[in-house]
Design a protein around this motif. Structure first.
Motif, PDB file in Angstrom:
ATOM      1  N   LYS A 161      11.159  42.161 -17.190  1.00 59.21           N
ATOM      2  CA  LYS A 161       9.791  41.900 -16.720  1.00 59.21           C
ATOM      3  C   LYS A 161       9.684  40.609 -15.908  1.00 59.21           C
ATOM      4  N   ILE A 162      10.679  39.719 -16.083  1.00 64.77           N
ATOM      5  CA  ILE A 162      10.632  38.467 -15.323  1.00 64.77           C
ATOM      6  C   ILE A 162      11.170  38.741 -13.923  1.00 64.77           C
ATOM      7  N   GLN A 163      10.277  38.924 -12.988  1.00 69.44           N
ATOM      8  CA  GLN A 163      10.643  39.249 -11.612  1.00 69.44           C
ATOM      9  C   GLN A 163      10.002  38.259 -10.648  1.00 69.44           C
ATOM     10  N   PRO A 164      10.725  37.858  -9.606  1.00 71.12           N
ATOM     11  CA  PRO A 164      10.154  36.917  -8.639  1.00 71.12           C
ATOM     12  C   PRO A 164       8.950  37.515  -7.912  1.00 71.12           C
ATOM     13  N   ASP A 165       8.014  36.651  -7.565  1.00 75.27           N
ATOM     14  CA  ASP A 165       6.822  37.043  -6.814  1.00 75.27           C
ATOM     15  C   ASP A 165       7.190  37.142  -5.336  1.00 75.27           C
ATOM     16  N   PRO A 166       7.131  38.345  -4.761  1.00 78.18           N
ATOM     17  CA  PRO A 166       7.554  38.482  -3.355  1.00 78.18           C
ATOM     18  C   PRO A 166       6.662  37.720  -2.370  1.00 78.18           C
ATOM     19  N   GLN A 167       5.463  37.340  -2.797  1.00 78.56           N
ATOM     20  CA  GLN A 167       4.544  36.615  -1.908  1.00 78.56           C
ATOM     21  C   GLN A 167       4.737  35.100  -1.965  1.00 78.56           C
ATOM     22  N   ALA A 168       5.470  34.626  -2.984  1.00 80.60           N
ATOM     23  CA  ALA A 168       5.621  33.175  -3.156  1.00 80.60           C
ATOM     24  C   ALA A 168       6.634  32.619  -2.159  1.00 80.60           C
ATOM     25  N   PRO A 169       6.407  31.399  -1.658  1.00 81.90           N
ATOM     26  CA  PRO A 169       7.382  30.780  -0.740  1.00 81.90           C
ATOM     27  C   PRO A 169       8.720  30.503  -1.411  1.00 81.90           C
ATOM     28  N   MET A 170       8.706  30.262  -2.730  1.00 78.91           N
ATOM     29  CA  MET A 170       9.943  30.040  -3.472  1.00 78.91           C
ATOM     30  C   MET A 170       9.690  30.388  -4.935  1.00 78.91           C
ATOM     31  N   ASN A 171      10.620  31.133  -5.534  1.00 74.01           N
ATOM     32  CA  ASN A 171      10.578  31.431  -6.962  1.00 74.01           C
ATOM     33  C   ASN A 171      11.727  30.710  -7.643  1.00 74.01           C
ATOM     34  N   ILE A 172      11.434  30.049  -8.766  1.00 77.11           N
ATOM     35  CA  ILE A 172      12.474  29.336  -9.518  1.00 77.11           C
ATOM     36  C   ILE A 172      12.397  29.754 -10.979  1.00 77.11           C
ATOM     37  N   LEU A 173      13.503  30.264 -11.487  1.00 80.66           N
ATOM     38  CA  LEU A 173      13.619  30.640 -12.897  1.00 80.66           C
ATOM     39  C   LEU A 173      14.480  29.595 -13.589  1.00 80.66           C
ATOM     40  N   VAL A 174      14.009  29.077 -14.741  1.00 80.86           N
ATOM     41  CA  VAL A 174      14.668  27.932 -15.355  1.00 80.86           C
ATOM     42  C   VAL A 174      14.864  28.132 -16.847  1.00 80.86           C
ATOM     43  N   GLY A 175      15.978  27.569 -17.383  1.00 78.81           N
ATOM     44  CA  GLY A 175      16.220  27.538 -18.817  1.00 78.81           C
ATOM     45  C   GLY A 175      17.612  28.007 -19.198  1.00 78.81           C
ATOM     46  N   CYS A 176      18.001  27.720 -20.451  1.00 82.53           N
ATOM     47  CA  CYS A 176      19.297  28.172 -20.970  1.00 82.53           C
ATOM     48  C   CYS A 176      19.393  29.685 -20.878  1.00 82.53           C
ATOM     49  N   GLY A 177      20.387  30.181 -20.165  1.00 81.64           N
ATOM     50  CA  GLY A 177      20.572  31.619 -20.029  1.00 81.64           C
ATOM     51  C   GLY A 177      19.780  32.239 -18.903  1.00 81.64           C
ATOM     52  N   ALA A 178      19.213  31.433 -17.992  1.00 82.74           N
ATOM     53  CA  ALA A 178      18.359  31.957 -16.926  1.00 82.74           C
ATOM     54  C   ALA A 178      19.066  33.006 -16.078  1.00 82.74           C
ATOM     55  N   SER A 179      20.362  32.857 -15.885  1.00 83.55           N
ATOM     56  CA  SER A 179      21.080  33.807 -15.022  1.00 83.55           C
ATOM     57  C   SER A 179      21.165  35.197 -15.647  1.00 83.55           C
ATOM     58  N   LEU A 180      20.862  35.318 -16.949  1.00 80.29           N
ATOM     59  CA  LEU A 180      20.886  36.631 -17.599  1.00 80.29           C
ATOM     60  C   LEU A 180      19.798  37.555 -17.053  1.00 80.29           C
ATOM     61  N   ALA A 181      18.788  37.007 -16.391  1.00 77.73           N
ATOM     62  CA  ALA A 181      17.723  37.832 -15.818  1.00 77.73           C
ATOM     63  C   ALA A 181      18.197  38.631 -14.614  1.00 77.73           C
ATOM     64  N   GLY A 182      19.346  38.261 -14.058  1.00 80.71           N
ATOM     65  CA  GLY A 182      19.927  39.038 -12.966  1.00 80.71           C
ATOM     66  C   GLY A 182      19.313  38.795 -11.605  1.00 80.71           C
ATOM     67  N   TRP A 183      18.579  37.702 -11.432  1.00 82.08           N
ATOM     68  CA  TRP A 183      18.017  37.394 -10.121  1.00 82.08           C
ATOM     69  C   TRP A 183      19.125  37.120  -9.103  1.00 82.08           C
ATOM     70  N   LYS A 184      18.883  37.531  -7.880  1.00 80.60           N
ATOM     71  CA  LYS A 184      19.782  37.196  -6.776  1.00 80.60           C
ATOM     72  C   LYS A 184      19.241  35.957  -6.078  1.00 80.60           C
TER      73      LYS A 184
END
Length: 588
Positions: free
Chosen positions: A131-154
């Protein structure tokens, strides 16, 4: 003392201070050349300014909220309004996480648990992660925290590393807590969970993502970061893995600690009661320091093993122990201090079955310095009766009365440059007025104390004893004359040249490593023969180490240096103006 850490030890400065020539260097660095390590949040903001998606992962103890605040201010100053996401939103409940961790925490045992056998991803709800997906309208999306890369964002992957000593200093200050929990706990309780659960999960995760890290950040100075590109970090690690390196040592006071380190090692705080330990090469807690333009950046030692472990330790060793670097060296200082506890360490099968460790503590004491009255307690008196000994230990503990140590235990005069052998299951202790270079296999917390001389820890409480575990591991046939024959090393000359000698300091048959000592006036050439060598300059002011790959490093008295197996060969060059001695430990 900074408000985010509780310790008398200095925080690593951003810039490498000038070291007094010829003196022990508390900040040993590997220089990467110019332009590799950047400083500050503004430069990091510049680096990511054109990114649409950024993932900021990192280790336990990182102050992610403060990092977010500082980086966001710099992005806003550039006109970038980033949308921030927190990976903690996908964590399972604290109750579920505690249930996962509980089997590995040893119940009410105050010290020991067992290494966790699950992964960081098990702490997260897979549905919530999606469910944690970047907002396509935002100029920049930043996901932060221990294990953040587990969300699979590119997107750009930033990793914030933190040294193990700083994690402990922050825990003592009460500003961090264990992974997936919301409350801080007593430092020793938190440490047990760090060691057996948090660090295990996060190390596996770090290994998995290390090849993909775009930017590595040193997070131990929360408002004064340093950072470097992942590709340059990995290249630096590969260079070390084919040559050699020193890790960054760190130092701790203790109940029995002494004054030798305070008097002989510059650059350390002197307003401490003592120093009991120097973590010279206890790699689960040491870091590696890189330097560029005087800026320093520290990464955990395990990063080196993840990147190029086979090159570091050799193929045979890596096949047997994997990413576990097998040898450690540390100092036990009780000059003008107290006696070390009467103790033993677990047999290998016991350590594997009970604690999940690949290796156990196969120790030796190399006496670097001592006073005339110093002794080493090692082995039993010929007349030892196990049941009587256990009863005496129990009575001493229950009634807080002194143990008649000499009735049960042998003591031996300590001799400078003597090697005392402590294979698993051997009763031992360093008497006061020794500086011991402890050479061992890597595990370092599995000490079963039987008698602590009625001493109190620095917090004023007795240290836990482990009489039952000790009795399950002790070899009572290590007694009397057999101790002098089998547990005190008898040096033998192996080779000699015009002005050098190579001595063998034999270890016990139950030791998986061996010890040599070089004595020389000018220089000596050494081949690695596919093995990692751990060196310490035990006599003389300084030498130069020159690897076949062209890396040159000065080694000062009492410093520890690792030669990677892939180095092939190296040269030790005397710069002391007198005879020097170098101890070398290596796997058999």
């Amino acid at each position: 003392m900074e408000k985010f850490r509780k310790t008398s030890q200095y925080l690593l400065p951003l810039e490498k201070p000038d070291n007094t020539p010829g003196q022990y260097d508390v900040y040993p660095t590997f220089n990467l050349g110019n332009g590799k390590i950047k400083a500050g949040f503004h430069s990091l903001a510049d680096e990511i300014a054109r990114e649409k998606t950024v993932v900021i992962d990192g280790y336990i103890g990182v102050l992610f909220d403060l990092f977010k605040q500082e980086l966001n201010l710099c992005l806003q100053a550039k006109g970038i309004q980033a949308v921030w996401w927190d990976i903690r939103a996908a964590l399972k409940s604290e109750e579920e996480i505690n249930t996962l961790a509980a089997p590995f925490l040893g119940g009410d045992d105050p010290i020991f648990g067992k290494r966790a056998d699950f992964n960081l991803s098990d702490y997260f709800d897979a549905g919530q992660l999606k469910k944690i997906q970047p907002d396509p309208q935002a100029p920049m999306n930043i996901l932060v925290g221990c294990g953040a890369s587990l969300a699979g964002w590119k997107g750009k992957l930033i990793y914030i590393d933190l040294p193990k000593n700083e994690i402990q200093f922050r825990a003592r200050a009460g500003i961090i807590h264990n992974l997936g929990t919301s409350q801080t706990a007593a430092p020793k309780v938190m440490y047990k969970r760090f060691y057996f659960v948090d660090w295990v999960l996060l190390n596996r995760h770090k290994k998995a993502i290390l090849p993909s890290i775009d930017i590595m950040v040193d997070g131990q100075r929360p408002q004064d970061i340093s950072w470097m590109k992942g590709e340059e970090l990995r290249q630096g690690l590969k260079t070390l893995a084919t040559n050699g390196f020193r890790v960054r040592p760190w130092f701790e006071p203790g109940a029995w600690g002494g004054q030798w380190i305070k008097e002989h090692i510059e650059g350390l705080p002197k307003d401490v009661p003592n120093y009991a330990w120097s973590f010279e090469l206890i790699v689960p807690e040491n870091g590696i320091l890189f330097e560029s333009d005087k800026n320093m950046l520290e990464v955990s030692f395990d990063s080196l093993m993840y990147e190029a472990g086979t090159a570091v330790v050799g193929e045979a060793c890596y096949n047997e122990y994997g990413d576990e670097f097998p040898i450690r060296m540390d100092y036990l200082d009780n000059f003008d201090g107290g006696n070390l506890s009467i103790q033993c360490h677990p047999r290998r099968e016991y350590a594997r079955r009970n604690f999940g460790e690949v290796l156990t503590q196969e120790e030796t004491y190399y006496v670097l310095d001592c006073k005339d009255d110093a002794v080493v307690y090692l082995g039993f008196q010929e007349s030892i009766q196990p049941a009587e000994f256990e009863a005496a230990l129990t009575e001493s503990f229950q009634k807080n009365t002194p143990l008649d140590v000499n009735r049960y235990i042998l003591s031996h005069p300590a001799h400078k440059h003597g090697l005392y052998l402590i294979p698993p299951g051997t009763l031992h202790s360093s008497g006061r007025n020794n500086l011991v270079l402890e050479i061992s296999t890597t595990p370092y917390i599995f000490t079963f104390k039987m008698y602590d001389w009625l001493a109190l820890d620095l917090d004023g409480t007795p240290r836990p004893l482990n009489i039952k575990r000790a009795m399950e591991n002790l070899y009572f046939d290590r007694k009397g004359e057999k101790v002098k024959q089998e547990l005190i090393s008898h040096p033998a000359l192996l080779e000699k040249g015009a002005d050098w000698e190579l001595w063998h300091l034999p270890t016990h048959r139950d030791h998986s490593y061996d010890v040599h000592r070089y004595t020389f006036h000018t220089d000596v050439e050494v081949k690695t023969e596919g093995k990692c060598h751990v060196l310490n300059l035990v006599e003389g002011e300084k030498i130069l180490i020159e690897t076949a790959g062209g890396v040159r490093q000065q080694l000062h008295y009492a410093e520890t240096y690792v030669i990677s197996a892939a180095a092939g060969s190296y040269r030790l060059i005397n710069q002391s103006g007198r005879e020097v001695q170098v101890v070398k430990a290596f796997m058999k």
